[in-house]
Enzyme design. Sequence first.
Site, PDB file in Angstrom:
ATOM      1  CG  HIS A 250      -1.802  -1.152   1.389  1.00 50.95           C
ATOM      2  ND1 HIS A 250      -2.753  -1.464   0.452  1.00 50.95           N
ATOM      3  CD2 HIS A 250      -1.885  -2.093   2.358  1.00 50.95           C
ATOM      4  CE1 HIS A 250      -3.399  -2.559   0.867  1.00 50.95           C
ATOM      5  NE2 HIS A 250      -2.887  -2.960   2.006  1.00 50.95           N
TER       6      HIS A 250
ATOM      7  CG  HIS B 156      -6.555  -5.613   1.455  1.00 54.57           C
ATOM      8  ND1 HIS B 156      -7.259  -4.899   2.392  1.00 54.57           N
ATOM      9  CD2 HIS B 156      -5.259  -5.493   1.783  1.00 54.57           C
ATOM     10  CE1 HIS B 156      -6.398  -4.385   3.264  1.00 54.57           C
ATOM     11  NE2 HIS B 156      -5.194  -4.725   2.919  1.00 54.57           N
TER      12      HIS B 156
END
Lengths: 346, 346
Positions: A67, A229
């Site tokens: 991320h 995700h």
Amino acid sequence: MEILDIYPMKKFINAPSEYVVEMLAGIYAAHPRQLKYVADDVHCLVNAVPAVPAGKVGLVTGGGSGHLPLFLGYVGEGMLDGCAVGDVFQSPSADQILNVTKAVDQGSGVLYLYGNYSGDILNFDLAAELAGFDGINTATVVGADDVGSATADRRSKRRGVAGIFFIYKIAGAAAAAGLGLEEVARLAARAGDATKTIGVALSPCIIPEVGTPAFTVAEDEMELGMGIHGEPGISTGKRESADRIIDRILPLLLDELTFSQNDQAAILLNGLGATPKDELYILYNRIHQVLAERRIAVFHVYCGEFATAMEMTGFSLSVCKLDAELKGYLAQPVNTPFFIQPRLDN
Amino acid sequence: MEILDIYPMKKFINAPSEYVVEMLAGIYAAHPRQLKYVADDVHCLVNAVPAVPAGKVGLVTGGGSGHLPLFLGYVGEGMLDGCAVGDVFQSPSADQILNVTKAVDQGSGVLYLYGNYSGDILNFDLAAELAGFDGINTATVVGADDVGSATADRRSKRRGVAGIFFIYKIAGAAAAAGLGLEEVARLAARAGDATKTIGVALSPCIIPEVGTPAFTVAEDEMELGMGIHGEPGISTGKRESADRIIDRILPLLLDELTFSQNDQAAILLNGLGATPKDELYILYNRIHQVLAERRIAVFHVYCGEFATAMEMTGFSLSVCKLDAELKGYLAQPVNTPFFIQPRLDN
């Protein structure tokens, strides 16, 4: 063995199993004056610059990799003190969190700030218990800003996504101002309550050790409310124009935030990975129009990549409602290897 | 008509013909204190913050859109004064360049800094001639850092790519220090000579008004030396591991830069659009090892998106060889809406 012999994938990597460790090695090599690790574990990342003021409350985050700049990119002057780094989309271990906690505690306690995911909660709670045995006082504020992940009446079930940026920023400035653990936690919680986010995705990302997309988005479709995700969101629908997407999603955020006359908005328009800045600004053009129609004044616009899902095509939009107190902390300067903010004018 | 009815494309846009104008509208809306436009033309972008010192040499760039933060993202305090913005991958017009030139000239002359593309050269040269009629003195330094576009003996034919960042940075600091046009141009040219770049691409980008990829890269191949508009490079070959790619390309840059004992390197590792920062740091890990083996000291690492090709998957690597003079200017602070640098330690 060439990477290509393992599986075809448009990534620049060596062995997939070394993805996180090599990424971290590169980060420490690139920023040796600002970042270091403790406990002989590259996953236990801390600020190498002495914390100001001495004895300040420690701020620790953690979460899965994949991320960037989230989570470790916000460790640095004016923001966080340490980060426990997990594997791709995996929580770090309680031991790793504990090691970071011990390294940053200066006797004033440590505040845990992380996203609302069950693995992270489990490990941070265990670390807090172990830290308590060592006489370290901890508190926790969990980011749960994603309105696409649960309805407002089930707010505590919501995922934490890009909006955690505002929790980090405001808590970081509060800790740097010398406030105590309880006060910093109060401000972090206020920042979290004031922030709502929603994401839109047009294509998935690939976890290196898996090698294939976790899901697909049809050529003419978009995923509204999808998590970072690839968790399912509100709906899968036909792809729409930039303006129409904003007209659809911005009200979902504003409906949960009641702006008083003196409040201002901070906007975080976050690319999820493959979406160019050009498109983010096309989206912002419409956001600006809608906010003007609603007479909501904008204090600051953050536009770029703040919380990605590797090469996912998409963006998330966060609105943070600022009163004078939150704005004062948001305006303070930050200097990390991944995020720099000069002092913002009022 | 929905955008989807026109053609399928994983972009957040409205009408493709409005891509650049809406992007610019979003940029001005997001950064009203820092950027504005002149001559009633959104393509004529200038710094809205008074230039320091008053009367300093003006720095103007320009080029096609689709490369954010290049070119306009480097307009701001400590860097450039204005940018003429073209359509996607198209040169701005001579009139637009002239309007920006007039707006930023403070009587000390204006330096043109742009990439080595025939359309840009034509229009900047014409603007310079027209500016001369208005009594504005101009000079020009062209970026030609891409070693993948021509051999060293045909250096003047090379394309300008991400390495122009170092020309902007060093010229910006020199102008901010109050140096005259000739001196700023000399330093800009020195920065350009000291910088070499090469790119590697794994996937193409899509021009909005075209709607389909300009070229393809096979699933198991990579393009070495490809330009930021998809121009052909040195070779098309089988895709390799991150380490092997660095071992192949870094020597191509270092072979053209002779480091003396007191020189240091600045590294610009630039994502072309869809490549995550995770992978850039995996690549940097190997770069760091190779530089250490060659005993080349690193002054600073810039890692992120500095010159993109919209959603292209790939990266470029630039090395800038710094002597004491260039390093002094590189270290000065910058504050633009797209790029912020605190003063760098020696």
